[in-house]
Design a protein around this motif. Structure first.
Motif, PDB file in Angstrom:
ATOM      1  N   CYS A   1     116.346  51.596  75.525  1.00 41.14           N
ATOM      2  CA  CYS A   1     117.067  50.330  75.683  1.00 41.14           C
ATOM      3  C   CYS A   1     118.013  50.046  74.516  1.00 41.14           C
ATOM      4  O   CYS A   1     117.659  50.229  73.349  1.00 41.14           O
ATOM      5  CB  CYS A   1     116.059  49.184  75.808  1.00 41.14           C
ATOM      6  SG  CYS A   1     116.855  47.588  76.098  1.00 41.14           S
ATOM      7  N   THR A   2     119.212  49.572  74.864  1.00 44.68           N
ATOM      8  CA  THR A   2     120.165  49.098  73.846  1.00 44.68           C
ATOM      9  C   THR A   2     120.697  47.719  74.254  1.00 44.68           C
ATOM     10  O   THR A   2     121.848  47.383  73.981  1.00 44.68           O
ATOM     11  CB  THR A   2     121.353  50.083  73.692  1.00 44.68           C
ATOM     12  OG1 THR A   2     121.951  50.289  74.983  1.00 44.68           O
ATOM     13  CG2 THR A   2     120.899  51.411  73.127  1.00 44.68           C
TER      14      THR A   2
ATOM     15  N   CYS B   1     110.977  45.391  70.537  1.00 42.68           N
ATOM     16  CA  CYS B   1     111.444  45.995  69.286  1.00 42.68           C
ATOM     17  C   CYS B   1     111.277  44.997  68.150  1.00 42.68           C
ATOM     18  O   CYS B   1     111.386  43.781  68.350  1.00 42.68           O
ATOM     19  CB  CYS B   1     112.913  46.413  69.408  1.00 42.68           C
ATOM     20  SG  CYS B   1     113.166  47.669  70.682  1.00 42.68           S
ATOM     21  N   ARG B   2     111.035  45.507  66.955  1.00 38.96           N
ATOM     22  CA  ARG B   2     110.704  44.648  65.821  1.00 38.96           C
ATOM     23  C   ARG B   2     111.900  43.825  65.340  1.00 38.96           C
ATOM     24  O   ARG B   2     112.942  44.379  65.003  1.00 38.96           O
ATOM     25  CB  ARG B   2     110.234  45.517  64.647  1.00 38.96           C
ATOM     26  CG  ARG B   2     109.805  44.672  63.478  1.00 38.96           C
ATOM     27  CD  ARG B   2     109.599  45.492  62.225  1.00 38.96           C
ATOM     28  NE  ARG B   2     109.172  44.614  61.145  1.00 38.96           N
ATOM     29  CZ  ARG B   2     109.254  44.913  59.868  1.00 38.96           C
ATOM     30  NH1 ARG B   2     109.752  46.083  59.491  1.00 38.96           N
ATOM     31  NH2 ARG B   2     108.856  44.058  58.961  1.00 38.96           N
ATOM     32  N   PRO B   3     111.737  42.500  65.281  1.00 43.54           N
ATOM     33  CA  PRO B   3     112.769  41.685  64.649  1.00 43.54           C
ATOM     34  C   PRO B   3     112.730  41.914  63.131  1.00 43.54           C
ATOM     35  O   PRO B   3     111.651  41.970  62.545  1.00 43.54           O
ATOM     36  CB  PRO B   3     112.358  40.246  65.000  1.00 43.54           C
ATOM     37  CG  PRO B   3     111.431  40.374  66.166  1.00 43.54           C
ATOM     38  CD  PRO B   3     110.709  41.671  65.935  1.00 43.54           C
TER      39      PRO B   3
ATOM     40  N   THR C   1     118.389  35.062  72.596  1.00 42.70           N
ATOM     41  CA  THR C   1     119.199  36.112  73.242  1.00 42.70           C
ATOM     42  C   THR C   1     118.421  37.432  73.320  1.00 42.70           C
ATOM     43  O   THR C   1     118.540  38.164  74.311  1.00 42.70           O
ATOM     44  CB  THR C   1     120.504  36.353  72.466  1.00 42.70           C
ATOM     45  OG1 THR C   1     120.194  36.536  71.079  1.00 42.70           O
ATOM     46  CG2 THR C   1     121.479  35.205  72.621  1.00 42.70           C
ATOM     47  N   GLU C   2     117.627  37.717  72.290  1.00 45.37           N
ATOM     48  CA  GLU C   2     116.819  38.945  72.298  1.00 45.37           C
ATOM     49  C   GLU C   2     115.706  38.820  73.344  1.00 45.37           C
ATOM     50  O   GLU C   2     115.414  39.788  74.079  1.00 45.37           O
ATOM     51  CB  GLU C   2     116.230  39.193  70.908  1.00 45.37           C
ATOM     52  CG  GLU C   2     117.307  39.522  69.866  1.00 45.37           C
ATOM     53  CD  GLU C   2     116.869  39.306  68.426  1.00 45.37           C
ATOM     54  OE1 GLU C   2     117.635  39.698  67.534  1.00 45.37           O
ATOM     55  OE2 GLU C   2     115.781  38.733  68.181  1.00 45.37           O
ATOM     56  N   GLN C   3     115.113  37.653  73.428  1.00 44.23           N
ATOM     57  CA  GLN C   3     114.074  37.433  74.447  1.00 44.23           C
ATOM     58  C   GLN C   3     114.677  37.564  75.846  1.00 44.23           C
ATOM     59  O   GLN C   3     114.081  38.192  76.729  1.00 44.23           O
ATOM     60  CB  GLN C   3     113.454  36.044  74.284  1.00 44.23           C
ATOM     61  CG  GLN C   3     112.711  35.856  72.977  1.00 44.23           C
ATOM     62  CD  GLN C   3     112.008  34.507  72.899  1.00 44.23           C
ATOM     63  OE1 GLN C   3     111.551  33.980  73.913  1.00 44.23           O
ATOM     64  NE2 GLN C   3     111.932  33.946  71.713  1.00 44.23           N
TER      65      GLN C   3
ATOM     66  N   CYS D   1     117.665  47.174  68.757  1.00 44.58           N
ATOM     67  CA  CYS D   1     117.605  48.634  68.937  1.00 44.58           C
ATOM     68  C   CYS D   1     118.153  49.358  67.704  1.00 44.58           C
ATOM     69  O   CYS D   1     117.795  50.508  67.451  1.00 44.58           O
ATOM     70  CB  CYS D   1     118.350  49.075  70.195  1.00 44.58           C
ATOM     71  SG  CYS D   1     120.134  48.857  70.096  1.00 44.58           S
ATOM     72  N   GLU D   2     119.002  48.673  66.949  1.00 41.39           N
ATOM     73  CA  GLU D   2     119.643  49.349  65.808  1.00 41.39           C
ATOM     74  C   GLU D   2     118.684  49.562  64.634  1.00 41.39           C
ATOM     75  O   GLU D   2     118.890  50.468  63.830  1.00 41.39           O
ATOM     76  CB  GLU D   2     120.866  48.546  65.350  1.00 41.39           C
ATOM     77  CG  GLU D   2     122.041  48.749  66.297  1.00 41.39           C
ATOM     78  CD  GLU D   2     123.066  47.658  66.219  1.00 41.39           C
ATOM     79  OE1 GLU D   2     123.219  47.062  65.131  1.00 41.39           O
ATOM     80  OE2 GLU D   2     123.698  47.390  67.260  1.00 41.39           O
ATOM     81  N   THR D   3     117.671  48.728  64.534  1.00 40.89           N
ATOM     82  CA  THR D   3     116.777  48.826  63.370  1.00 40.89           C
ATOM     83  C   THR D   3     115.376  49.325  63.735  1.00 40.89           C
ATOM     84  O   THR D   3     114.562  49.538  62.846  1.00 40.89           O
ATOM     85  CB  THR D   3     116.667  47.452  62.670  1.00 40.89           C
ATOM     86  OG1 THR D   3     116.453  46.449  63.661  1.00 40.89           O
ATOM     87  CG2 THR D   3     117.933  47.134  61.891  1.00 40.89           C
ATOM     88  N   ARG D   4     115.105  49.493  65.017  1.00 32.60           N
ATOM     89  CA  ARG D   4     113.746  49.898  65.403  1.00 32.60           C
ATOM     90  C   ARG D   4     113.493  51.371  65.079  1.00 32.60           C
ATOM     91  O   ARG D   4     114.420  52.182  65.054  1.00 32.60           O
ATOM     92  CB  ARG D   4     113.530  49.662  66.901  1.00 32.60           C
ATOM     93  CG  ARG D   4     114.214  50.705  67.763  1.00 32.60           C
ATOM     94  CD  ARG D   4     113.870  50.588  69.237  1.00 32.60           C
ATOM     95  NE  ARG D   4     114.624  51.544  70.002  1.00 32.60           N
ATOM     96  CZ  ARG D   4     115.370  51.265  71.067  1.00 32.60           C
ATOM     97  NH1 ARG D   4     115.452  50.032  71.532  1.00 32.60           N
ATOM     98  NH2 ARG D   4     116.023  52.203  71.692  1.00 32.60           N
TER      99      ARG D   4
END
Ligand code: URA
Length: 188
Positions: free
Chosen positions: A14-15, A86-88, A97-99, A20-23
């Motif tokens: 998923c992106t 994914c980890r905040p 927005t992430e939810q 997704c950039e830091t997971r």
């Protein structure tokens, strides 16, 4: 609706949001995929991100202890997932927005597991799944039925690590959960 294999595949790549950039790993979920009891946390922390499994850090150890009080076991008779997979960064609350980007995966998981009971772990999950005005201090342990599923929220294990004075109330909530499991004939 996707089947388990499709859902894990799509989720794993998923992106849909910036997390997704830091997971390191997508934390999909763990447990019995046909369980009658499902737990939903907020989002992975550091240990979970590194291992790819929900609730494996200190809060997870406490969660396992809480589950064992009422004969639940993450590998046997319940399913555990999170609102965001994914980890905040720095364990901040997941953004709205992430939810929004992630909630479809959880809905698909619920549709596949078909639990009789969903227990929200903490305020963020309760706000999202039970009521956008949910007050965890006032409403934890209360039961509502939504779309044929019994739902409640208990304090998040991390909150119980920070504030041990909340533990007796949570013990009561767990005993009430055991009663609800028996009342609705949930298999455990
Ligand atoms: N806290 C959560 O809400 N979920 C996890 O998976 C770990 C810690």
């Amino acid at each position: 609706m996707l089947d388990w294999g499709e859902l894990k595949g799509v989720c794993g790549n998923c992106t849909r949001c910036g997390l997704c950039e830091t997971r390191h790993n997508v934390v999909f979920g763990v447990g019995n995929e046909h369980a009658d009891v499902m737990f939903v946390g907020e989002g992975p922390g550091e240990q979970e991100d590194l291992k790819g499994e929900p609730f494996v850090g200190p809060a997870g150890k406490l969660l396992d202890d809480m589950l064992s009080i009422i004969d639940l076991d993450r590998k046997e008779n319940c399913y555990i997932a999170n609102i965001v997979k994914c980890r905040p960064p720095r364990n901040r609350d997941p953004l709205e927005t992430e939810q929004d980007a992630c909630i479809g995966y959880l809905r698909n998981q619920v549709a596949l597991v078909k639990p009789k009971i969903i227990v929200c772990l903490g305020r963020i999950a309760a706000l999202r799944l039970i009521d956008p005005g949910y007050r965890i201090t006032r409403q934890h342990g209360q039961w509502v039925q939504k779309n044929g599923v019994w739902m409640t929220a208990i304090y998040h294990p991390s909150a119980l690590l920070r504030d041990v004075t909340k533990r007796p109330e949570t013990f009561d909530d767990l005993i009430a959960l055991r009663s609800k499991i028996r009342e609705v004939g949930a298999k455990v």
